[in-house]
Design a protein around this motif. Structure first.
Motif, PDB file in Angstrom:
ATOM      1  N   LEU A  65     -18.407  40.500  39.665  1.00 22.52           N
ATOM      2  CA  LEU A  65     -17.668  40.535  38.401  1.00 22.52           C
ATOM      3  C   LEU A  65     -16.232  40.039  38.580  1.00 22.52           C
ATOM      4  N   PHE A  66     -15.603  40.350  39.707  1.00 19.79           N
ATOM      5  CA  PHE A  66     -14.261  39.814  39.965  1.00 19.79           C
ATOM      6  C   PHE A  66     -14.317  38.289  40.087  1.00 19.79           C
ATOM      7  N   ARG A  67     -15.337  37.757  40.742  1.00 20.99           N
ATOM      8  CA  ARG A  67     -15.493  36.294  40.836  1.00 20.99           C
ATOM      9  C   ARG A  67     -15.748  35.702  39.454  1.00 20.99           C
ATOM     10  N   ASP A  68     -16.567  36.372  38.648  1.00 20.93           N
ATOM     11  CA  ASP A  68     -16.844  35.900  37.290  1.00 20.93           C
ATOM     12  C   ASP A  68     -15.562  35.844  36.453  1.00 20.93           C
ATOM     13  N   TYR A  69     -14.706  36.840  36.624  1.00 25.45           N
ATOM     14  CA  TYR A  69     -13.449  36.868  35.884  1.00 25.45           C
ATOM     15  C   TYR A  69     -12.611  35.639  36.234  1.00 25.45           C
ATOM     16  N   ARG A  70     -12.502  35.364  37.530  1.00 26.53           N
ATOM     17  CA  ARG A  70     -11.694  34.222  37.977  1.00 26.53           C
ATOM     18  C   ARG A  70     -12.278  32.894  37.493  1.00 26.53           C
ATOM     19  N   ALA A  71     -13.594  32.825  37.342  1.00 27.21           N
ATOM     20  CA  ALA A  71     -14.257  31.579  36.938  1.00 27.21           C
ATOM     21  C   ALA A  71     -14.389  31.427  35.429  1.00 27.21           C
ATOM     22  N   ALA A  72     -14.058  32.449  34.671  1.00 26.50           N
ATOM     23  CA  ALA A  72     -14.237  32.402  33.215  1.00 26.50           C
ATOM     24  C   ALA A  72     -13.408  31.273  32.611  1.00 26.50           C
ATOM     25  N   ALA A  73     -13.968  30.642  31.587  1.00 31.99           N
ATOM     26  CA  ALA A  73     -13.347  29.472  30.973  1.00 31.99           C
ATOM     27  C   ALA A  73     -12.437  29.803  29.796  1.00 31.99           C
ATOM     28  N   SER A  74     -12.480  31.025  29.317  1.00 32.39           N
ATOM     29  CA  SER A  74     -11.667  31.356  28.137  1.00 32.39           C
ATOM     30  C   SER A  74     -11.226  32.820  28.203  1.00 32.39           C
ATOM     31  N   ASP A  75     -10.252  33.135  27.363  1.00 28.34           N
ATOM     32  CA  ASP A  75      -9.785  34.524  27.257  1.00 28.34           C
ATOM     33  C   ASP A  75     -10.919  35.443  26.825  1.00 28.34           C
ATOM     34  N   ALA A  76     -11.742  34.982  25.897  1.00 28.08           N
ATOM     35  CA  ALA A  76     -12.855  35.808  25.403  1.00 28.08           C
ATOM     36  C   ALA A  76     -13.861  36.087  26.522  1.00 28.08           C
ATOM     37  N   GLN A  77     -14.158  35.083  27.343  1.00 30.85           N
ATOM     38  CA  GLN A  77     -15.079  35.302  28.465  1.00 30.85           C
ATOM     39  C   GLN A  77     -14.490  36.282  29.475  1.00 30.85           C
ATOM     40  N   ARG A  78     -13.195  36.107  29.780  1.00 28.72           N
ATOM     41  CA  ARG A  78     -12.537  37.033  30.722  1.00 28.72           C
ATOM     42  C   ARG A  78     -12.578  38.447  30.171  1.00 28.72           C
ATOM     43  N   ARG A  79     -12.340  38.591  28.877  1.00 30.06           N
ATOM     44  CA  ARG A  79     -12.346  39.928  28.264  1.00 30.06           C
ATOM     45  C   ARG A  79     -13.738  40.541  28.341  1.00 30.06           C
ATOM     46  N   GLY A  80     -14.772  39.747  28.125  1.00 37.25           N
ATOM     47  CA  GLY A  80     -16.136  40.248  28.262  1.00 37.25           C
ATOM     48  C   GLY A  80     -16.414  40.751  29.666  1.00 37.25           C
ATOM     49  N   VAL A  81     -15.939  40.020  30.670  1.00 36.71           N
ATOM     50  CA  VAL A  81     -16.119  40.450  32.058  1.00 36.71           C
ATOM     51  C   VAL A  81     -15.357  41.747  32.301  1.00 36.71           C
ATOM     52  N   VAL A  82     -14.139  41.841  31.784  1.00 36.13           N
ATOM     53  CA  VAL A  82     -13.340  43.065  31.954  1.00 36.13           C
ATOM     54  C   VAL A  82     -14.082  44.259  31.365  1.00 36.13           C
ATOM     55  N   GLU A  83     -14.656  44.105  30.194  1.00 34.98           N
ATOM     56  CA  GLU A  83     -15.365  45.221  29.559  1.00 34.98           C
ATOM     57  C   GLU A  83     -16.564  45.670  30.394  1.00 34.98           C
ATOM     58  N   ILE A  84     -17.280  44.720  30.963  1.00 39.39           N
ATOM     59  CA  ILE A  84     -18.406  45.088  31.832  1.00 39.39           C
ATOM     60  C   ILE A  84     -17.894  45.748  33.106  1.00 39.39           C
TER      61      ILE A  84
END
Length: 180
Positions: free
Chosen positions: A17-36
Motif C-alpha cells: 500500500l505504501f508503494r501504491d501510494y507513491r505510484a498513484a497518478a492523482s490526489d484521488a487515487q492517493r486518497r483511496g490508498v490512504v483510506e485502505i
C-alpha cells in the motif's frame, strides 16, 4: 496460517500500500490508498492488542517485551488519525505518509526480528495456528479507524474495541469508504 504467518502477510500488504501510494497518478487515487491503509493498519493494531500481545505476555512471561511492542502502536495510531482527517490533495498527506512508513517499518522490523521468533520458539505450533484463526476472525470485527486514546490493554480494550468497530463501520458506510 499460524499467527506469525498471518501477521507477516498483513505487513506485506501494508508495504504494498505504501508503494501504491507513491505510484498513484492523482490526489484521488492517493486518497483511496490512504483510506485502505488507515483501515488495514487500524484492524492490524487492534488484533495485535486484543489477541497477539496477551498471548505473547503469557508465552514469554516477560511483560517488557510486550510493553515495548505495544508502545510502538500509539505513534502509528496518532499518525493514522491525522491522515484520516486529511482530504484529497492535502499538503500534509505526503509528509504524514513518510512518517507513517518509517514508523511502520520499525514496527515490522521489531515484530518480525524479535517478537515473532520468540513466539515461534516458545509457543507450540497448534497454539499459533489457533491464534492465527482468532486473528483472522478478529479482523472481521476490529475497528477500522485509529483510536489512539482508547485503552490498549485488556480488559478495558476488550470492551471498547467492539463498540469502536461498530461506530467505525457505520462511518465507513456513510462516507463511502472502501471495504477490505
Amino acid at each position: 496460517m499460524d499467527a506469525t504467518e498471518l501477521l507477516r502477510h498483513d505487513h506485506r500488504v501494508v508495504e504494498q500500500l505504501f508503494r501504491d501510494y507513491r505510484a498513484a497518478a492523482s490526489d484521488a487515487q492517493r486518497r483511496g490508498v490512504v483510506e485502505i491503509l488507515v483501515r488495514e493498519l487500524s484492524k492490524h493494531a487492534a488484533v495485535e492488542e486484543v489477541l497477539l500481545y496477551p498471548f505473547a505476555a503469557k508465552v514469554l512471561a516477560d511483560p517488557r517485551v510486550v510493553d515495548r511492542h505495544l508502545a510502538g502502536h500509539r505513534p502509528i495510531k496518532e499518525l493514522l488519525l491525522e491522515l484520516d482527517r486529511c482530504r484529497a490533495g492535502d499538503r500534509a498527506e505526503d509528509e504524514l505518509m513518510e512518517l507513517l512508513a518509517s514508523a511502520v517499518a520499525r514496527h515490522v522490523r521489531d515484530d518480525e526480528n524479535e517478537l515473532m521468533p520468540l513466539l515461534c520458539d516458545r509457543a507450540d505450533k497448534q497454539s499459533l495456528r489457533e491464534l492465527g484463526q482468532e486473528i483472522d476472525q478478529g479482523k472481521q470485527r476490529a475497528p477500522t479507524r485509529p483510536h489512539p486514546h482508547a485503552p490498549e490493554e485488556p480488559p478495558p480494550l476488550a470492551f471498547v474495541a467492539p463498540l469502536a468497530a461498530i461506530y467505525d463501520r457505520l462511518r465507513d458506510r456513510m462516507q463511502g469508504r472502501p471495504r477490505t
